[in-house]
Design an enzyme around this catalytic site. Structure first.
Site, short mmCIF file in Angstrom:
data_model
loop_
_atom_site.label_atom_id
_atom_site.label_comp_id
_atom_site.label_asym_id
_atom_site.label_seq_id
_atom_site.Cartn_x
_atom_site.Cartn_y
_atom_site.Cartn_z
CE LYS A 71 -4.00 1.95 2.47
NZ LYS A 71 -4.87 1.83 3.68
CB SER A 73 -8.14 3.62 2.65
OG SER A 73 -7.31 3.02 3.63
CB SER A 128 -8.38 0.87 5.68
OG SER A 128 -9.05 2.10 5.63
#
Lengths: 478, 493
Positions: free
Chosen positions: A79, A154, A178
């Site tokens: 990420k 996210s 997330s």
């Protein structure tokens, strides 16, 4: 099963048996990326050359008869809020568009030591603010199951990349769901470890007291293997807990007999899509058949979760994001004459709408005259939510809930309605407030062929219990 | 109308650690700009602070020396404000749960030692009576960087100082006048230097002071409106700034005007305070507990251990010097005005057990010499061992006291030991009576006029003859001895 669909633990066996080379795996991964990335848009950066070079050297190692570690040579997507030295860490924001990190996050160092191959940096909501990956400066990620839908967020890029076989493993970060919610939307396995289990050093902070890095994988076994690598005390993170890390694969026993599993009644009231409820109930039934003790429990302060979360998280975020000011690194507005203008313009032009909204919210709740009414009250509510779980875990070993009231929604459907978007995190947020671990595993599909996610929660440092139940369920749901 | 002044001081001292408060960067002063930095103190994305245990230890030690209560649960807080010298745009400080509270120091009739140089500033200014000034709190925080305004269109930032550990010590608003403020600072510095927790060097910025001052009609309970005064670069300028500010406020009140609550800067050049910002413009720092650090919960055992490390403080040491060495109040005060000086004295006394004599030599001979050469006691070429040796030579009658003073000078020039200087230059006293008698007889022969003066009853003539003999021996004779021999010889005439 095609090579591209295999989980890491099976690839490892093939590598050891020399039935496949590491270079073939990495090439295959980039082939999939070539095919699908235009539609999915899971990545912000890709490291094709570097990863092939690394694969080559691991192949040499295997050829020379050296033993390889369990995840050595396995592709992983990171990420884009986790720092890799010498690479861009954008947090999907214009303000860090060209920021190159001067150091490795602790999890990155651990992955390097274990020989994993970085495929690239994955897309996300800007600074992890969002539940759909639509808040990325680089454009949204699409759900591989239905390209018109969001992958969740996210960590949407990481979940979508794993689901689309654009990587085998991925790291996400989870502040209010997330990792778990996108894992559910994309039909993969996502784990938020206990707060303090995995070092946050090198994770660009959203809300320091809630953030945790965790694995996103194709199955529960891979999830345990990846947690083995990233977990552990880190002297560079004062909030990481100095506690020995067990071998989580030892917890992978397909047996739930006698395990007490609580079903919180507050999680099964109105607002859940019938398809989601049906699948979760099916899973509960499977557990009952396997002689788990299913028990209804109560988490009475659940309804305060969202409000509490948006006070605590935004307060911390407003301070954490203050450093992005155009002075030392990152985006600097060119049309500024004074220092104040430089700050205002750089931040106004550099941050997206959701980031500004949360910075303003957080600044407001910390302001003189409002601090007691919001921030302090929020902290008290947080304690109550935590105590709900403490009481529940006196009676049960684990708690089972849906991950989200709905399956993946359409791109653009909720972006104009922040409150509705915030409410989609209702089932995941409490785990972060309480600091407890939670996993999201696939639990069937809706009629529209969209994955449904199931959540298992356990007390702090109860990841082994989670893995055991998740593994058993995974076997039965196959 | 008569007015009372109320002053409160906020003092920041830099703690003597090798590394910064939250990272491993060096705290060395005066290095190349931005050479003592890392991702952590530069506030790069993703970094986390880790507390420096030594800084906590030094802070706790200071807290004990300032008679504070050490908190069993202290927490860091973020103080939010934007400024380019603050990389995270928040400062990690302490707010609601400081490390130490409720202390005091005694402004006793001790001296006010000035900066370590020049030494003449050691000379005490003894005050009448003593006063207790209470300390509200002491807490740990990180320093910011430094802005260098070099160009017209840009400024540069040096982050070397950023993250250096500071202890903020806040007094209660009960200092009564600018002189007392100066005394308070001097004593604070003396204590902290004694403990070796800070070098309190105002020029290098390792001690900084902001002051709050208000005035009110004498006897009135209610506090007047205060102003905060910043930017003083010496204790003396603190006193001067506060004197100016007090007079300014009284003048306003006398004219029937109001004092406005504001922050004012001391302008050293024009010796006045100037308004910087008003209360309305004052910032909301939005403090909240620092989530990246766990609370400081020192164990009782650890706290007790540090309490024991708090060495004898100046006040106690002075008292002991008076009692066990029978020194005067003044001598004891000067000797204990600096830890190294008191240590020096005690080291000599350990081997040469005449404390009064040792004290005299240090105060009259050694300090004067050090002062004129701008040396500190730690840099003295005359080490405690050398002074002991020198005093022993005098004590044993090997050299005269006068020669001894000359040897002290030679030690400063050559850095050789007193014994070897005596040996090399043949400075030992003439102890042979025959030799001395020959010189006495010679002096009598060469000065018939003086001899006859003496015979006529001029006592002073004897002194002249002693001087003549001493000149012949280049001072190596014992004058008492010479005097005696001369009288005996003159009787024979």
């Amino acid at each position: 099963m095609k090579i591209r669909e295999l989980p890491a633990h099976q690839i490892h066996k093939l590598l050891v048996k020399k039935e496949i080379s590491c270079q073939e795996i990495v090439s295959e991964t980039f082939k999939v990326i070539d095919e699908k990335e235009k539609e999915v848009h899971a990545y912000i950066s890709l490291y094709q050359e570097k990863s092939l070079r690394q694969a080559k050297s691991i192949d040499e190692k295997i050829k020379n008869g050296e033993t390889i570690l369990p995840l050595e040579g396995i592709p992983i997507g990171i990420k884009d809020n986790i720092c890799i030295c010498g690479e861009k860490t954008t947090c999907a924001s214009k303000i860090l568009e060209n920021f190159i990190s001067p150091y490795d996050a602790t999890v990155i160092r651990r992955l390097k030591e274990n020989g994993l191959i970085f495929i690239g940096k994955t897309n996300m909501d800007e600074f992890a603010f969002g539940s759909s990956t639509e808040n990325s400066y680089f454009g949204p990620t699409h759900n591989p199951w239905d390209l018109e839908r969001v992958p969740g967020g996210s960590s949407g890029g990481s979940a979508a990349a794993v689901a689309a076989n654009e990587t085998i493993l991925a790291l996400g970060s989870d502040t209010g769901g997330s990792i778990r919610q996108p894992a559910a939307f994309c039909g993969v396995v996502g784990l938020k470890p206990t707060y303090g289990r995995v070092s946050r050093f090198g994770l660009v902070a959203f809300a320091s007291s809630l953030d945790q890095i965790g694995p996103i994988a194709k199955d529960v076994t891979d999830s345990a293997l990846l947690l083995n690598v990233i977990a552990g005390y880190d002297p560079l993170d004062s909030t990481s807990v100095n506690k020995p890390t067990p071998d989580f694969t030892h917890a992978l026993i397909p047996e739930v007999k006698g395990i007490k599993i609580g079903i919180p009644k507050e999680y099964f009231i109105s607002g859940i899509e019938p398809e989601v409820g049906k699948n979760i109930k099916g899973a509960i039934k499977l557990l009952e058949e396997a002689k788990a003790d299913i028990e209804e429990i109560s988490l009475p302060h659940t309804e305060y979760g969202i409000a509490t979360y948006y006070i605590v998280a935004t307060a911390e975020a407003s301070a954490n994001l203050a450093r992005f000011d155009g002075i030392r690194y990152g985006y600097r507005s060119k049309n500024s004459k004074t220092l104040t203008e430089l700050y205002e313009n750089s931040r106004a032009e550099g941050f997206g709408a959701e980031s500004k909204r949360r910075i303003m919210l957080g600044t407001y709740v910390l302001s003189a005259g409002y601090y007691d009414a919001y921030y302090l009250k929020g902290q008290r509510a947080r304690t109550l939510i935590k105590e709900d779980f403490d009481r529940a875990f006196e009676k049960v070993d684990a708690i089972l809930t849906p991950i989200s009231p709905s399956t993946a929604f359409k791109i653009g459907e909720r972006i104009k309605d922040p409150l509705k978007m915030y409410l989609s995190d209702i089932f995941t947020i409490s785990a972060n407030l309480a600091g407890i671990p939670g996993i999201s595993i696939p639990c069937g599909f809706s009629q529209q062929k969209l994955p449904v996610g199931l959540q298992i929660l356990a007390p702090v440092f109860g990841e082994e219990k989670i893995f055991q139940i998740a593994f058993a369920l995974e076997q039965k749901l196959k | 109308m008569k007015y009372e002044t109320v002053i409160g001081l906020e003092v920041h001292v830099q703690l003597l650690t090798d590394s910064k408060l939250f990272c491993n960067c060096s705290t060395k002063f005066g290095e190349e700009p931005n050479s003592q930095v890392c991702p952590i103190c530069l506030g790069m994305p993703g970094v986390l602070p880790v507390i420096n245990e030594k800084a906590v230890r030094l802070a706790v030690k200071s807290a004990f020396a300032l008679n504070c209560k050490v908190s069993k649960f202290a927490r860091f807080a973020r103080k939010n404000y934007f400024y380019p010298d603050l990389p995270k745009n928040y400062q990690i400080s302490q707010f609601e749960e400081p490390l130490a509270t409720d202390g005091y120091i005694n402004l006793h009739p001790h001296l006010s030692p000035g900066a370590s140089l020049p030494l003449r500033e050691y000379i005490p200014r003894i005050k009448e009576g003593g006063r207790k000034i209470r300390i509200k709190r002491a807490h740990l925080e990180e320093d910011a960087g430094k802005l260098l305004h070099e160009g017209e269109t840009y400024s540069l930032i040096d982050f070397n100082r950023c993250g250096i550990p500071l202890l903020e010590i806040v007094s209660q608003p009960e200092i009564e006048n600018p002189q007392e403020a100066e005394d308070y600072l001097n004593l604070l510095k003396l204590i902290l230097k004694y403990l070796e927790v800070s070098d309190c060097n105002m020029e290098e910025g390792s001690l900084r002071c902001d002051a709050n001052l208000s005035v009110r009609p004498e006897g009135k309970k209610e506090m007047g409106i205060k102003t905060e005064v910043k930017n003083m670069n010496s204790f003396k300028s603190v006193r001067k700034a506060l004197t100016y500010e007090r007079d300014r406020q009284i003048e306003l009140l006398e004219k029937g005007e109001r004092v406005s609550q504001e922050t004012r800067l001391w302008d050293e050049k024009s010796q006045i305070t100037l308004s910087m910002r008003s209360k309305e413009e004052s910032q909301d720092y939005r403090y909240f507990p620092e989530p990246d650090l766990i609370p400081l919960t020192p164990k009782e055992e650890w706290i007790r251990k540090i309490e024991k490390e708090v060495t004898e403080l100046p006040e106690a040491r002075k008292k002991r010097f008076i009692e066990s060495y029978h020194l005067s109040d003044y001598d004891a005060a000067v000797l204990t005005s600096q830890k190294p000086l008191a240590d020096y004295f005690e080291e000599v006394v350990k081997q040469f057990r005449k404390p009064k004599l040792v004290s005299n030599w240090i105060l009259t001979e050694l300090l004067g010499r050090l002062n004129s050469q701008h040396l500190t006691i730690s840099q003295s070429p005359l080490t405690p061992t050398y002074l002991t040796e020198l005093l022993q030579l005098i004590e044993d009658g090997k050299i005269s006291g006068k020669i001894g003073k000359g040897i002290l000078l030679k030690v400063f020039q050559t850095e050789k030991s007193p014994a070897s200087i005596v040996k090399e230059e043949g400075l030992t006293q003439i102890s042979s009576q025959t030799e001395l008698l020959r010189l006495v007889q010679e002096a009598i022969r060469e000065n018939p006029k003086t001899v006859s003066d003496y015979k006529k009853g001029k006592e002073r003539a004897l002194g002249f003859l002693v001087g003549m003999v001493m000149r012949k021996t280049k001072g190596r004779a014992n004058p008492v001895n010479v005097n005696k021999l001369l009288q005996e010889e003159l009787k024979k005439i």
